[in-house]
Each structure stands twice: as C-alpha cells, then as structure tokens.
Design a protein around this motif. Structure first.
Motif, PDB file in Angstrom:
ATOM      1  N   HIS A 196       0.822  -1.213   0.000  1.00 53.37           N
ATOM      2  CA  HIS A 196       0.000   0.000   0.000  1.00 53.37           C
ATOM      3  C   HIS A 196       0.862   1.272   0.000  1.00 53.37           C
ATOM      4  O   HIS A 196       0.338   2.374   0.178  1.00 53.37           O
ATOM      5  CB  HIS A 196      -0.942  -0.006   1.198  1.00 53.37           C
ATOM      6  CG  HIS A 196      -1.918  -1.141   1.170  1.00 53.37           C
ATOM      7  ND1 HIS A 196      -3.114  -1.081   0.491  1.00 53.37           N
ATOM      8  CD2 HIS A 196      -1.847  -2.389   1.714  1.00 53.37           C
ATOM      9  CE1 HIS A 196      -3.755  -2.221   0.636  1.00 53.37           C
ATOM     10  NE2 HIS A 196      -3.020  -3.035   1.361  1.00 53.37           N
ATOM     11  N   ARG A 221      -4.781   2.773   4.291  1.00 55.05           N
ATOM     12  CA  ARG A 221      -5.134   1.948   3.123  1.00 55.05           C
ATOM     13  C   ARG A 221      -4.962   0.464   3.425  1.00 55.05           C
ATOM     14  O   ARG A 221      -5.729  -0.375   2.940  1.00 55.05           O
ATOM     15  CB  ARG A 221      -4.267   2.342   1.924  1.00 55.05           C
ATOM     16  CG  ARG A 221      -4.573   3.706   1.338  1.00 55.05           C
ATOM     17  CD  ARG A 221      -3.899   3.902  -0.002  1.00 55.05           C
ATOM     18  NE  ARG A 221      -2.443   3.905   0.090  1.00 55.05           N
ATOM     19  CZ  ARG A 221      -1.705   4.986   0.285  1.00 55.05           C
ATOM     20  NH1 ARG A 221      -2.295   6.176   0.417  1.00 55.05           N
ATOM     21  NH2 ARG A 221      -0.389   4.925   0.339  1.00 55.05           N
ATOM     22  N   ALA A 222      -3.955   0.141   4.236  1.00 57.71           N
ATOM     23  CA  ALA A 222      -3.672  -1.257   4.559  1.00 57.71           C
ATOM     24  C   ALA A 222      -4.540  -1.780   5.700  1.00 57.71           C
ATOM     25  O   ALA A 222      -4.523  -2.978   5.985  1.00 57.71           O
ATOM     26  CB  ALA A 222      -2.198  -1.413   4.918  1.00 57.71           C
TER      27      ALA A 222
END
Length: 255
Positions: A89, A178-179
């Motif tokens: 990410h 995002r991860a």
C-alpha cells in the motif's frame, strides 16, 4: 523562554540546585520527570556548563542533580508480518524509504537528509554524513533495499521527496489507513524494528550496537535488552541438554 521570563537578569551564580528545583515546580507542577529534564534541568545545565567553560566571573562548575527518568523499554515495533501488509500500500518511493530504515536502522532524519551522492560514493553502501552521535557512517545496503532505492533515485539532489519527518509521517499514515493497519511512527517501523529483528534472530547486544551505530552499549541494552531473552532461554536449554550423561544422574540421599 519560560526560564528567561521567570529569572530575568538573575545572576548565574545565584542559580543553585535549590533554586532550580523551586523553578521546576513553579513552571511545570504537573508533568513527568522526562518533561522536567527536557524543559528545565537540561537547558539550565547546558547554560551553566557553557558559562563555566567560558570563564564567566562568579560561575564555577557544578553538578546538577536531575530528576530520575525511568528507562522505557521498547515494546512495539513493525514486525515482518506488519511490513508485509504495509508495503503493498506504499508507493515505490515510500516503500524504498521504509525498506531503507527498517533494514539499515537509519533514523528518520538521517534517511531524509540523504542525497543521490550518498548512494554513489561506494556502490552497495550509503554514506551518512550526519548521524545523531556526530560521526559519519558508511552503511551496508542489503540487495533488496538497494534495488528499491535505485528504482526511485532522481538524477541529482535529494534522494527522497520528503524534507521533514512530518511529511513522511503523513505519507505513512495514509499507507497504514489503506492497509487497515494501526499507524506506527517511522522510528517504530525503522530503528525499533531493525534492533528487534536482529535480537529476535539470535544476534547479541554488541552486534546490534555495532550494526545500528549506537555509541554506547548501555543505550541498546536499556531499550532492547529484554528482547534478547529468547537467545538467553536457548542458551540455558542448550547447556542443560548437552551435559555429560554422568552429570544427569539423580543421586539418592545416600549417594
């Protein structure tokens, strides 16, 4: 500035231990000892020592007693599983910085101060002109790190886009989001993870100290020594299991 505002033109020879303790309680009545040292005792000690070294009349060298600050043991860092989830990410440049810090132990400021020249002086290594301990260092680059860095290296100038740690932190926060990971600061992803990884794989404190370019072994031991327990446990078991068979006999009371 709070110290200057409170003391004004007070003569330095009037600032003794009792006066320092009084002012510390006055200015910072509800803070931990670490804050007292950082905001009060440290700056005062620096000024008094410098004044004595300069030979200012009426100022003599003195030993200031600092509040005790408990050593904090590192308990959280980015392990290999965390990094495996984070890196997909990250854009290529952020991934390069993360890999550089976590596999070389470079501090955030050291990594962000690097230039293209830093990587070209000696192939396979990076030259860090300015480190926290004041000494330049030539650091080995693992192949994976070198490949990632070279892939994003500009033609000249700064090696990476971020000029401040705040900018890097913002990029990391976005990547963690995002991860779906809890955010870990660059130091926990970099230097903490570097030391923890070496210790967990059985390397001793002295090796970690040399690899991470710490100036004092005690600093590494205080922060990371507890992570060496696995190696200590293995040593205890190894010695016990390799005793000569005669030493393993259990003697009765008459024996």
């Amino acid at each position: 500035l709070p110290l200057v505002d409170l003391w004004g033109d007070k003569s330095l020879d009037k600032i003794d231990q009792a006066e320092i303790d009084r002012v510390a309680k006055t200015l910072y009545p509800h803070v931990c000892n670490a804050t007292l040292v950082r905001q009060c005792y440290g700056p005062i000690n620096a000024v008094l020592r410098h004044a004595a070294e300069c030979g200012i009349e009426g100022v003599s060298p003195r030993q200031i007693k600092f509040p005790k600050v408990p050593k904090r043991k590192v308990t959280r860092w980015a392990d290999d599983d965390y990094l495996a989830q984070l890196l997909p990410h990250c854009d290529p440049e952020l991934a390069a910085v993360v890999l550089l810090m976590t596999y070389t132990g470079l501090r955030t400021g050291e990594a962000l101060s690097l230039t293209v020249r830093s990587f070209k002086v000696q192939p396979g290594r990076v030259l860090v002109d300015h480190t926290k301990n004041g000494e330049a260092a030539s650091v080995k680059l693992p192949p994976r790190v070198q490949e990632a860095v070279m892939a994003v290296m500009p033609a000249a100038g700064r090696a990476f886009a971020w000029s401040t740690s705040q900018g890097l932190c913002r990029a990391l926060q976005a990547a963690c989001q995002r991860a779906g990971l809890d955010y870990l600061a660059p130091h926990k992803i970099g230097r903490h993870a570097f030391a923890a990884r070496l210790l967990r794989r059985g390397y001793d404190i002295k090796t970690v100290k040399e690899a991470g370019r710490w100036k004092k072994l005690a600093v590494v031991d205080e922060s990371y020594g507890h992570l060496e327990q696995r190696a200590a446990d293995a040593a205890i078991v190894d010695v016990a299991e390799n005793l000569p068979s005669s030493d393993n006999r259990v003697l009765d009371k008459r024996g």
